[in-house]
Enzyme design. Structure first.
Site, PDB file in Angstrom:
ATOM      1  N   GLY A 123       0.280  66.215  91.664  1.00 16.79           N
ATOM      2  CA  GLY A 123      -0.657  65.669  90.693  1.00 16.79           C
ATOM      3  C   GLY A 123      -1.434  64.465  91.171  1.00 16.79           C
ATOM      4  O   GLY A 123      -2.655  64.534  91.370  1.00 16.79           O
ATOM      5  N   HIS A 124      -0.764  63.352  91.364  1.00 11.76           N
ATOM      6  CA  HIS A 124      -1.450  62.078  91.575  1.00 11.76           C
ATOM      7  C   HIS A 124      -2.450  62.152  92.720  1.00 11.76           C
ATOM      8  O   HIS A 124      -3.598  61.713  92.585  1.00 11.76           O
ATOM      9  CB  HIS A 124      -0.409  60.967  91.820  1.00 11.76           C
TER      10      HIS A 124
ATOM     11  N   HIS B  21       3.475  66.096  81.959  1.00 18.65           N
ATOM     12  CA  HIS B  21       4.679  65.347  81.593  1.00 18.65           C
ATOM     13  C   HIS B  21       4.408  64.590  80.295  1.00 18.65           C
ATOM     14  O   HIS B  21       3.606  63.656  80.278  1.00 18.65           O
ATOM     15  CB  HIS B  21       4.999  64.371  82.741  1.00 18.65           C
TER      16      HIS B  21
ATOM     17  N   GLU C   3      13.930  71.505  90.853  1.00 21.29           N
ATOM     18  CA  GLU C   3      12.798  70.954  91.598  1.00 21.29           C
ATOM     19  C   GLU C   3      13.331  69.775  92.414  1.00 21.29           C
ATOM     20  O   GLU C   3      13.881  68.820  91.848  1.00 21.29           O
ATOM     21  CB  GLU C   3      11.691  70.492  90.638  1.00 21.29           C
TER      22      GLU C   3
ATOM     23  N   ASN D 232      -0.464  69.117  88.506  1.00 22.61           N
ATOM     24  CA  ASN D 232      -0.066  68.170  87.457  1.00 22.61           C
ATOM     25  C   ASN D 232      -1.305  67.363  87.025  1.00 22.61           C
ATOM     26  O   ASN D 232      -1.948  66.715  87.854  1.00 22.61           O
ATOM     27  CB  ASN D 232       1.033  67.253  88.019  1.00 22.61           C
TER      28      ASN D 232
ATOM     29  N   GLU E 200       6.995  68.931  81.660  1.00 23.39           N
ATOM     30  CA  GLU E 200       8.014  67.989  82.147  1.00 23.39           C
ATOM     31  C   GLU E 200       8.379  67.056  81.010  1.00 23.39           C
ATOM     32  O   GLU E 200       7.492  66.563  80.298  1.00 23.39           O
ATOM     33  CB  GLU E 200       7.455  67.140  83.285  1.00 23.39           C
TER      34      GLU E 200
ATOM     35  N   ARG F 224       2.250  57.627  77.581  1.00 24.62           N
ATOM     36  CA  ARG F 224       1.292  56.785  78.312  1.00 24.62           C
ATOM     37  C   ARG F 224       0.156  57.586  78.942  1.00 24.62           C
ATOM     38  O   ARG F 224      -0.890  57.044  79.237  1.00 24.62           O
ATOM     39  CB  ARG F 224       2.004  55.964  79.378  1.00 24.62           C
ATOM     40  N   HIS F 225       0.385  58.881  79.197  1.00 26.62           N
ATOM     41  CA  HIS F 225      -0.752  59.693  79.677  1.00 26.62           C
ATOM     42  C   HIS F 225      -0.921  60.930  78.792  1.00 26.62           C
ATOM     43  O   HIS F 225      -1.733  60.922  77.879  1.00 26.62           O
ATOM     44  CB  HIS F 225      -0.679  59.993  81.188  1.00 26.62           C
TER      45      HIS F 225
ATOM     46  N   ARG G  84       5.591  62.024  78.309  1.00 26.08           N
ATOM     47  CA  ARG G  84       6.570  60.926  78.371  1.00 26.08           C
ATOM     48  C   ARG G  84       6.869  60.408  76.978  1.00 26.08           C
ATOM     49  O   ARG G  84       6.034  60.512  76.071  1.00 26.08           O
ATOM     50  CB  ARG G  84       6.032  59.792  79.253  1.00 26.08           C
TER      51      ARG G  84
ATOM     52  N   ASP H 245      -1.409  64.935  84.631  1.00 24.96           N
ATOM     53  CA  ASP H 245      -1.083  63.707  83.900  1.00 24.96           C
ATOM     54  C   ASP H 245      -2.130  62.614  84.081  1.00 24.96           C
ATOM     55  O   ASP H 245      -2.485  61.901  83.133  1.00 24.96           O
ATOM     56  CB  ASP H 245       0.244  63.109  84.396  1.00 24.96           C
ATOM     57  N   HIS H 246      -2.590  62.466  85.317  1.00 24.55           N
ATOM     58  CA  HIS H 246      -3.411  61.280  85.581  1.00 24.55           C
ATOM     59  C   HIS H 246      -4.880  61.448  85.192  1.00 24.55           C
ATOM     60  O   HIS H 246      -5.628  60.482  85.198  1.00 24.55           O
ATOM     61  CB  HIS H 246      -3.199  60.802  87.013  1.00 24.55           C
TER      62      HIS H 246
ATOM     63  N   THR I  86       6.531  55.652  87.720  1.00 26.11           N
ATOM     64  CA  THR I  86       6.573  57.105  87.801  1.00 26.11           C
ATOM     65  C   THR I  86       8.037  57.500  87.873  1.00 26.11           C
ATOM     66  O   THR I  86       8.907  56.622  87.906  1.00 26.11           O
ATOM     67  CB  THR I  86       5.773  57.615  89.022  1.00 26.11           C
ATOM     68  N   THR I  87       8.324  58.808  87.872  1.00 27.89           N
ATOM     69  CA  THR I  87       9.720  59.245  87.828  1.00 27.89           C
ATOM     70  C   THR I  87      10.455  58.828  89.099  1.00 27.89           C
ATOM     71  O   THR I  87      10.178  59.341  90.179  1.00 27.89           O
ATOM     72  CB  THR I  87       9.774  60.778  87.657  1.00 27.89           C
TER      73      THR I  87
ATOM     74  N   HIS J 289       6.559  65.604  94.057  1.00 25.13           N
ATOM     75  CA  HIS J 289       6.438  64.156  93.867  1.00 25.13           C
ATOM     76  C   HIS J 289       5.936  63.499  95.143  1.00 25.13           C
ATOM     77  O   HIS J 289       6.584  63.549  96.171  1.00 25.13           O
ATOM     78  CB  HIS J 289       7.747  63.487  93.438  1.00 25.13           C
ATOM     79  N   GLY J 290       4.745  62.912  95.022  1.00 28.20           N
ATOM     80  CA  GLY J 290       4.178  62.148  96.137  1.00 28.20           C
ATOM     81  C   GLY J 290       3.512  62.982  97.208  1.00 28.20           C
ATOM     82  O   GLY J 290       3.075  62.440  98.220  1.00 28.20           O
TER      83      GLY J 290
ATOM     84  N   ARG K 254      -9.514  54.142  78.279  1.00 23.11           N
ATOM     85  CA  ARG K 254     -10.562  53.766  77.325  1.00 23.11           C
ATOM     86  C   ARG K 254     -10.270  54.231  75.906  1.00 23.11           C
ATOM     87  O   ARG K 254     -11.062  54.035  75.004  1.00 23.11           O
ATOM     88  CB  ARG K 254     -11.913  54.345  77.783  1.00 23.11           C
TER      89      ARG K 254
END
Ligand code: PXP
Length: 250
Positions: free
Chosen positions: A217-218, A48, A156, A12, A75, A54-55, A50, A14-15, A105-106, A195-196, A23
């Site tokens: 991802g994160h 994802h 998932e 993932n 996603e 936001r990302h 959203r 996203d981040h 986050t979700t 997730h996580g 920036r």
């Protein structure tokens, strides 16, 4: 003992976009991250889009659809706008997630059981467009039955709670994930999880035989700051394979 089916890794990105958007410019480029992930052996890329952008933004999805050589898992919230975007781009898969604007986050899974009438036509539209639909749900038999009723081929399982807990409570949550994954096998649902997840907690989830894909991802993007994205993915892949092999031997 027969070999466990292979376990795919969806990275993932996203981040990477979160850092870029901090920036407001073009760097770091999520497409470059996707290319590095693919070269490091990721089986797919997850992003994802959203509702508040936001990302990941629409241009990222366009770029990924154009350039990615491995499957894209988009996603998104179960809204007509997002379904329209998915049908326009036709990613390999679409994962429907619950989305609250104020959440970081979700949080929690999709209430597939409670939202059957809302979700049914959206799942059908995605399926008709040839997109593999997955539902991001809690490890709850009611939600698995609901996924079958909706005609979603994939679920998932939300591993967020397992990742946050410790000790006996974490073991209890892991047992719930295992039971749900086994039920997926009986119901004919393909089981993914995410997730996580991190180096510290990925093993027991990777060892669940029915789980076929992890989306991470994160942690990987954070680890990439220190060791680079390629190394972070290679290490995650190694830990997944190691746990899978040990699970098979157990
Ligand atoms: N799977 C789903 C459905 C998600 O919503 C997310 C977070 O966007 C992930 C996996 C990845 O979670 P994390 O970034 O914590 O690894």
């Amino acid at each position: 003992m027969p070999a466990l089916p292979p376990l795919r890794l969806g990275v993932n990105i996203d981040h990477v976009a979160t850092v870029r958007n901090a920036r407001g410019g073009k760097l770091p480029d999520p497409l470059r991250a996707a290319a590095i992930a693919a070269a490091a052996g990721a089986d797919g890329i997850t992003a994802h889009l959203r509702e508040d952008r936001r990302h990941i933004v629409d241009g990222d999805i366009e770029g990924l659809t154009r350039e990615l050589k491995i499957p894209l898992n988009l996603e998104m919230a179960a809204t007509p706008e997002m379904i329209g975007i998915a049908v326009g781009h036709r990613p390999h898969a679409a994962c429907l997630v619950p989305e609250k604007r104020e959440e970081r986050t979700t949080e929690g899974g999709l209430d597939a059981a409670g939202q059957h009438n809302h979700l049914k036509p959206l799942v059908a539209r995605l399926r008709d467009a040839g997109i593999r639909v997955s539902l991001f749900i809690e490890a709850d038999p009611r939600q698995l039955d609901a996924a079958v009723a909706l005609g979603a081929p994939v679920v998932e399982l939300h591993t967020g709670r397992y990742c946050e807990l410790e000790g006996a409570a974490q073991n209890a949550e892991l047992a719930r994930l295992r039971k749900a994954a086994a039920l997926c096998g009986k119901l004919g649902l393909e089981c993914h999880a995410g997730h996580g997840l991190s180096y510290a907690n990925v093993g027991p989830v990777a060892a669940i035989p029915e789980v076929r894909e992890l989306n991470i991802g994160h942690f990987l993007v954070g680890e990439a700051i220190f060791v680079g994205l390629e190394k972070a993915i290679l290490e995650m892949r190694r830990l997944m394979d190691e746990a899978r092999a040990a699970g098979q031997a157990a």
